[in-house]
Design an enzyme around this catalytic site. Structure first.
Site, PDB file in Angstrom:
ATOM      1  N   CYS A 194      11.647  -3.567   0.733  1.00 22.33           N
ATOM      2  CA  CYS A 194      11.248  -3.746   2.130  1.00 22.33           C
ATOM      3  C   CYS A 194      12.401  -4.434   2.866  1.00 22.33           C
ATOM      4  O   CYS A 194      13.365  -4.882   2.251  1.00 22.33           O
ATOM      5  CB  CYS A 194       9.980  -4.585   2.233  1.00 22.33           C
ATOM      6  SG  CYS A 194       9.203  -4.452   3.875  1.00 22.33           S
ATOM      7  N   LYS A 226      -1.820  -0.548   2.523  1.00 22.69           N
ATOM      8  CA  LYS A 226      -1.490  -1.933   2.849  1.00 22.69           C
ATOM      9  C   LYS A 226      -2.028  -2.224   4.242  1.00 22.69           C
ATOM     10  O   LYS A 226      -1.588  -1.622   5.226  1.00 22.69           O
ATOM     11  CB  LYS A 226       0.020  -2.120   2.801  1.00 22.69           C
ATOM     12  CG  LYS A 226       0.459  -3.532   3.110  1.00 22.69           C
ATOM     13  CD  LYS A 226       1.947  -3.680   2.843  1.00 22.69           C
ATOM     14  CE  LYS A 226       2.430  -5.053   3.225  1.00 22.69           C
ATOM     15  NZ  LYS A 226       3.879  -5.201   3.013  1.00 22.69           N
ATOM     16  N   LYS A 285      -3.757  -3.284  -1.253  1.00 23.48           N
ATOM     17  CA  LYS A 285      -3.446  -4.673  -0.919  1.00 23.48           C
ATOM     18  C   LYS A 285      -3.981  -5.053   0.449  1.00 23.48           C
ATOM     19  O   LYS A 285      -3.849  -4.246   1.359  1.00 23.48           O
ATOM     20  CB  LYS A 285      -1.920  -4.753  -0.945  1.00 23.48           C
ATOM     21  CG  LYS A 285      -1.312  -6.009  -0.452  1.00 23.48           C
ATOM     22  CD  LYS A 285       0.175  -5.867  -0.539  1.00 23.48           C
ATOM     23  CE  LYS A 285       0.809  -7.018   0.181  1.00 23.48           C
ATOM     24  NZ  LYS A 285       2.194  -6.848   0.366  1.00 23.48           N
ATOM     25  N   ARG A 296       2.528  -6.366  12.737  1.00 20.68           N
ATOM     26  CA  ARG A 296       2.906  -5.193  11.931  1.00 20.68           C
ATOM     27  C   ARG A 296       1.898  -4.051  12.092  1.00 20.68           C
ATOM     28  O   ARG A 296       1.802  -3.178  11.241  1.00 20.68           O
ATOM     29  CB  ARG A 296       3.006  -5.587  10.461  1.00 20.68           C
ATOM     30  CG  ARG A 296       3.958  -6.724  10.139  1.00 20.68           C
ATOM     31  CD  ARG A 296       4.474  -6.603   8.704  1.00 20.68           C
ATOM     32  NE  ARG A 296       4.998  -7.824   8.135  1.00 20.68           N
ATOM     33  CZ  ARG A 296       6.147  -8.415   8.479  1.00 20.68           C
ATOM     34  NH1 ARG A 296       6.883  -7.895   9.465  1.00 20.68           N
ATOM     35  NH2 ARG A 296       6.551  -9.510   7.878  1.00 20.68           N
TER      36      ARG A 296
END
Ligand code: PBG
Length: 327
Positions: free
Chosen positions: A119, A194, A247, A216
């Site tokens: 990332c 995610k 997650k 995000r």
């Protein structure tokens, strides 16, 4: 009373309860996340994650040794660089922090299994997970860089790469890049599902990766959605993901179950920093039994359909498994 069916019969004592356990776990399915930071002779406790540390590369082997001793053989590296810039160039630098950590760890503990978080958020000056165009992350430029990061991790010795950026098409971009450079055997463990979650709060402090502005939500998922999770994982599997991560864990076990029904690749559940911090805080206040909660959380992830469990409690769990407390 003439009761023929008595479920309590099978709960009579510990050997019987253990015999009929429906959920079995093993240390070999645990992955421990480790933060590695530039510098020397450093083992810095993360304030919001008591008991978790940032290690300099020279101190990392001590932690690997502690893990090996309790039988935790899988780790995932997160890097914290000294220098950040607009395009996160330290993420793919040959002497970047993850690359250094991999080389040293592999040299000293060649039998452990090393995954890396792929990332950009720890490496960009703005803290977003990619290259910005205006105020938003540009997908198609970012995935090229994600492929470059993954390749540099593989070249430094990573056994597996784990892209966590949530850009579209990044699994395919990484697969193509790895294959074209001869790394056909390096699996991709994709953070396929995610959610944009406040449970990552302590991690962002740990990794110094809080976005400088905004959030995000244009790349991580809206926590109201389940069908979208299926869409994401099907795409990732089609693009070549070998393992899928869901997650966070605790509040997303319905997603783990749903995903496990829909795909036939292994599923990893990531119990994230906020889950860890809540348990630690609750235990410190004396409100909960920490060890018991750790066991329940882990077991619930496996019971929901997880094959692999990524957790900051890996060492504790390994011990509990040895003791037969869970497993
Ligand atoms: C990097 C990344 C994050 C986590 C794993 N990889 C943070 C984020 O997306 O903000 C969170 C892990 C945790 O909270 O333990 N993108």
């Amino acid at each position: 009373m003439n009761l023929i069916r008595r479920p309590r019969r099978l709960r009579k004592n510990e050997p019987l309860r253990k015999m009929i356990r429906e959920t079995r776990m093993d240390k070999s399915s645990l992955i421990y996340p480790i933060f590695v930071k530039e510098g020397a002779n450093m083992q810095e406790e993360i304030p919001s994650m008591e008991g978790q540390y940032r290690y300099s590369v020279d101190r990392l082997p001590y932690e690997l040794e502690r893990l090996a001793k309790v039988g935790v053989t899988n780790v995932m590296f997160f890097g914290i660089p000294n220098e950040k810039d607009e395009c996160g160039s330290q993420a793919y630098a040959e002497d970047g922090i993850i690359q250094q950590a991999l080389r040293e760890a592999k040299r000293q503990f060649p039998d452990m299994y090393y995954s890396t978080d792929v990332c950009m958020c720890e490496y960009t000056s703005h803290g977003h997970c990619g290259i910005l165009k205006g105020k938003d992350v540009d997908n198609d430029i970012t995935i090229e860089l994600m492929a470059k990061i993954a390749l540099s991790h593989a070249q430094a010795g990573a056994d597996m790469v784990a892209p966590s950026d949530m850009m579209d098409g990044r699994v395919l971009a990484i697969r193509n890049k790895l294959d074209s450079e001869g790394f056909i055997d390096i699996p991709i463990m994709s953070y396929g599902v995610k959610y944009a979650s406040a449970f990552y709060g302590p991690f962002r402090e740990a990794a110094d990766s809080t976005p400088a502005f905004g959030d995000r939500k244009t790349y991580q998922m809206d926590f109201h959605n389940k069908k979208e999770a299926i869409k994401e994982v099907l795409l990732d599997v089609e693009e070549g993901a070998d393992i899928i991560i869901v997650k966070p864990a605790l509040d997303y076990l319905d997603i783990v179950t749903e995903v496990s029904k829909q795909i036939n690749v292994p599923i990893a559940t990531y119990s994230v920093s906020g889950e860890y911090a809540m348990v630690k805080a609750g235990a410190k206040l004396g409100y909960i039994d920490e060890n018991q909660i750790i066991c329940e959380m882990a077991t619930s992830a496996y019971r929901a359909g997880s094959d692999i469990y990524i957790t900051y409690f890996a060492k504790e769990l390994a011990k509990f498994m040895d003791e037969g407390r869970i497993g």
